[in-house]
Design a protein around this motif. Structure first.
Motif, PDB file in Angstrom:
ATOM      1  N   PRO A  58       0.802  -1.237   0.000  1.00  0.00           N
ATOM      2  CA  PRO A  58       0.000   0.000   0.000  1.00  0.00           C
ATOM      3  C   PRO A  58       0.829   1.280   0.000  1.00  0.00           C
ATOM      4  N   ILE A  59       2.086   1.200   0.403  1.00  0.00           N
ATOM      5  CA  ILE A  59       2.947   2.403   0.356  1.00  0.00           C
ATOM      6  C   ILE A  59       4.071   2.189  -0.663  1.00  0.00           C
ATOM      7  N   LYS A  60       3.744   1.491  -1.719  1.00  0.00           N
ATOM      8  CA  LYS A  60       4.712   1.227  -2.786  1.00  0.00           C
ATOM      9  C   LYS A  60       5.333   2.517  -3.314  1.00  0.00           C
ATOM     10  N   LYS A  61       4.501   3.524  -3.555  1.00  0.00           N
ATOM     11  CA  LYS A  61       4.995   4.780  -4.112  1.00  0.00           C
ATOM     12  C   LYS A  61       6.004   5.430  -3.179  1.00  0.00           C
ATOM     13  N   GLN A  62       5.703   5.456  -1.871  1.00  0.00           N
ATOM     14  CA  GLN A  62       6.615   6.072  -0.905  1.00  0.00           C
ATOM     15  C   GLN A  62       7.942   5.319  -0.825  1.00  0.00           C
ATOM     16  N   ILE A  63       7.886   3.991  -0.911  1.00  0.00           N
ATOM     17  CA  ILE A  63       9.111   3.191  -0.860  1.00  0.00           C
ATOM     18  C   ILE A  63       9.993   3.502  -2.060  1.00  0.00           C
ATOM     19  N   ILE A  64       9.386   3.540  -3.234  1.00  0.00           N
ATOM     20  CA  ILE A  64      10.157   3.813  -4.447  1.00  0.00           C
ATOM     21  C   ILE A  64      10.737   5.221  -4.416  1.00  0.00           C
ATOM     22  N   GLU A  65       9.924   6.202  -4.017  1.00  0.00           N
ATOM     23  CA  GLU A  65      10.402   7.582  -3.977  1.00  0.00           C
ATOM     24  C   GLU A  65      11.552   7.757  -2.994  1.00  0.00           C
ATOM     25  N   PHE A  68      14.963   7.815  -4.422  1.00  0.00           N
ATOM     26  CA  PHE A  68      15.343   8.962  -5.247  1.00  0.00           C
ATOM     27  C   PHE A  68      15.331  10.275  -4.457  1.00  0.00           C
ATOM     28  N   ASP A  69      15.116  10.169  -3.148  1.00  0.00           N
ATOM     29  CA  ASP A  69      15.073  11.337  -2.264  1.00  0.00           C
ATOM     30  C   ASP A  69      16.497  11.673  -1.826  1.00  0.00           C
ATOM     31  N   LYS A  70      16.963  12.861  -2.178  1.00  0.00           N
ATOM     32  CA  LYS A  70      18.338  13.264  -1.856  1.00  0.00           C
ATOM     33  C   LYS A  70      18.580  13.357  -0.350  1.00  0.00           C
ATOM     34  N   ARG A  71      17.523  13.537   0.433  1.00  0.00           N
ATOM     35  CA  ARG A  71      17.696  13.617   1.884  1.00  0.00           C
ATOM     36  C   ARG A  71      18.237  12.318   2.464  1.00  0.00           C
ATOM     37  N   GLY A  79      15.502  17.519  -2.476  1.00  0.00           N
ATOM     38  CA  GLY A  79      15.080  17.332  -3.866  1.00  0.00           C
ATOM     39  C   GLY A  79      15.119  15.863  -4.235  1.00  0.00           C
ATOM     40  N   THR A  80      14.964  15.588  -5.508  1.00  0.00           N
ATOM     41  CA  THR A  80      14.916  14.201  -5.969  1.00  0.00           C
ATOM     42  C   THR A  80      15.817  13.995  -7.185  1.00  0.00           C
ATOM     43  N   TYR A  81      16.231  12.765  -7.374  1.00  0.00           N
ATOM     44  CA  TYR A  81      16.969  12.350  -8.561  1.00  0.00           C
ATOM     45  C   TYR A  81      15.995  11.776  -9.582  1.00  0.00           C
ATOM     46  N   GLN A  82      16.337  11.892 -10.850  1.00  0.00           N
ATOM     47  CA  GLN A  82      15.578  11.207 -11.890  1.00  0.00           C
ATOM     48  C   GLN A  82      15.993   9.742 -11.963  1.00  0.00           C
ATOM     49  N   GLU A  83      17.287   9.506 -11.800  1.00  0.00           N
ATOM     50  CA  GLU A  83      17.829   8.148 -11.764  1.00  0.00           C
ATOM     51  C   GLU A  83      18.942   8.124 -10.715  1.00  0.00           C
ATOM     52  N   ILE A  84      19.257   6.947 -10.208  1.00  0.00           N
ATOM     53  CA  ILE A  84      20.328   6.826  -9.224  1.00  0.00           C
ATOM     54  C   ILE A  84      21.322   5.756  -9.648  1.00  0.00           C
ATOM     55  N   GLY A  85      22.573   5.949  -9.242  1.00  0.00           N
ATOM     56  CA  GLY A  85      23.610   4.966  -9.484  1.00  0.00           C
ATOM     57  C   GLY A  85      23.712   4.018  -8.304  1.00  0.00           C
ATOM     58  N   PHE A  86      24.693   3.128  -8.361  1.00  0.00           N
ATOM     59  CA  PHE A  86      24.822   2.108  -7.327  1.00  0.00           C
ATOM     60  C   PHE A  86      25.119   2.710  -5.957  1.00  0.00           C
ATOM     61  N   LEU A 116      14.577   6.165  11.764  1.00  0.00           N
ATOM     62  CA  LEU A 116      13.427   7.019  12.021  1.00  0.00           C
ATOM     63  C   LEU A 116      13.399   8.210  11.062  1.00  0.00           C
ATOM     64  N   ARG A 117      14.572   8.789  10.810  1.00  0.00           N
ATOM     65  CA  ARG A 117      14.641   9.904   9.864  1.00  0.00           C
ATOM     66  C   ARG A 117      14.215   9.455   8.472  1.00  0.00           C
ATOM     67  N   PHE A 118      14.626   8.261   8.078  1.00  0.00           N
ATOM     68  CA  PHE A 118      14.256   7.714   6.772  1.00  0.00           C
ATOM     69  C   PHE A 118      12.735   7.577   6.679  1.00  0.00           C
ATOM     70  N   LEU A 119      12.106   7.003   7.712  1.00  0.00           N
ATOM     71  CA  LEU A 119      10.652   6.845   7.726  1.00  0.00           C
ATOM     72  C   LEU A 119       9.957   8.202   7.721  1.00  0.00           C
ATOM     73  N   PHE A 120      10.504   9.138   8.477  1.00  0.00           N
ATOM     74  CA  PHE A 120       9.931  10.485   8.520  1.00  0.00           C
ATOM     75  C   PHE A 120       9.965  11.123   7.132  1.00  0.00           C
ATOM     76  N   ASN A 121      11.106  10.994   6.455  1.00  0.00           N
ATOM     77  CA  ASN A 121      11.245  11.568   5.115  1.00  0.00           C
ATOM     78  C   ASN A 121      10.248  10.967   4.133  1.00  0.00           C
ATOM     79  N   MET A 122       9.926   9.691   4.304  1.00  0.00           N
ATOM     80  CA  MET A 122       8.976   9.039   3.404  1.00  0.00           C
ATOM     81  C   MET A 122       7.615   9.724   3.437  1.00  0.00           C
ATOM     82  N   HIS A 123       7.246  10.251   4.611  1.00  0.00           N
ATOM     83  CA  HIS A 123       5.927  10.854   4.767  1.00  0.00           C
ATOM     84  C   HIS A 123       5.945  12.370   4.671  1.00  0.00           C
TER      85      HIS A 123
END
Length: 218
Positions: A58-65, A68-71, A79-86, A116-123
């Motif tokens: 149900p939170i597929k979109k948040q996981i994927i984003e 690509f979240d620079k934070r 901001g966000t990346y269009q694509e990411i490297g390894f 916790l910061r990662f989860l916070f950033n997702m929302h």
């Protein structure tokens, strides 16, 4: 061949220092990265969107984003990346790394704060440092309405009530007419204070499983 191998080892050592993964774990994740990317040097949202195990999340979109979240790169950027490297991929994966028997108490606390910061950033989708009612409501709506057992309006009402409960928990002396702007990271930490995050936050869709590394949750 020898020079290329030396460069890879140097690169892997640098990544190990940045992420806490072992060289073996990095090698395994690099193989998985290449498989996901189709042997490309970068991964796009479309690559992650095609993973079958994420289809019904149900939170597929948040996981994927989150990938690509620079934070989530620990470089102070937003901001966000269009694509990411390894390397960017690996930095995100490091948030799911569980502690080991050798992890010190200070390292465990730092690991928990990062998770916790990662989860916070997702929302906190607009990167303003607060999870607003609108952002929180969207997550709750997706979690509840996609089950088919509850309607959209009911999901909104539950989200609103939940946010009021959060507000009263994080600000117990809040006046009745106070406008609660949203959950700050400090409030977020308080709310999840009793939840053990260090070893429970896993990622399973990569299907990586070895003696030294397990990213599959049971």
């Amino acid at each position: 061949m020898g020079a290329a191998q030396t460069r890879n080892e140097h690169s892997y050592n640098d990544l190990a220092n940045k992420t806490g993964f072992s060289l073996e774990q990095i090698n395994i994740l690099h193989k998985r990265f290449k498989k996901l990317s189709g042997e490309s040097e970068t991964i796009s949202r479309e690559n992650l969107n095609s993973i079958p195990a994420l289809a019904d999340n149900p939170i597929k979109k948040q996981i994927i984003e989150a990938f690509f979240d620079k934070r989530n790169q620990h470089n102070g950027q937003v901001g966000t990346y269009q694509e990411i490297g390894f390397e960017e991929f690996l930095m995100v994966m490091s948030h799911f790394r569980p502690p080991t028997l050798k992890t010190s108490e200070d390292e465990r606390k730092a690991m928990r704060k990062e998770k916790l910061r990662f989860l916070f950033n997702m929302h906190d989708t607009d990167s303003d440092g607060k999870i607003t009612l609108t952002e929180y409501r969207k997550v709750v709506e997706e979690l509840l309405s996609r089950s088919g057992a509850i309607g959209l309006e009911a999901a909104k009402a539950i989200a609103d009530a939940a946010m009021l409960e959060v507000a009263s928990t994080s600000m117990p002396d809040m006046p009745a007419d106070y406008f609660y702007e949203g959950i700050t990271f400090e409030h977020f930490e308080q709310i999840l204070n009793g939840l053990e995050m260090e070893s429970r936050m896993h990622i399973r869709f990569l299907d990586v499983d070895t003696v030294t590394m397990r990213c599959d949750s049971k």
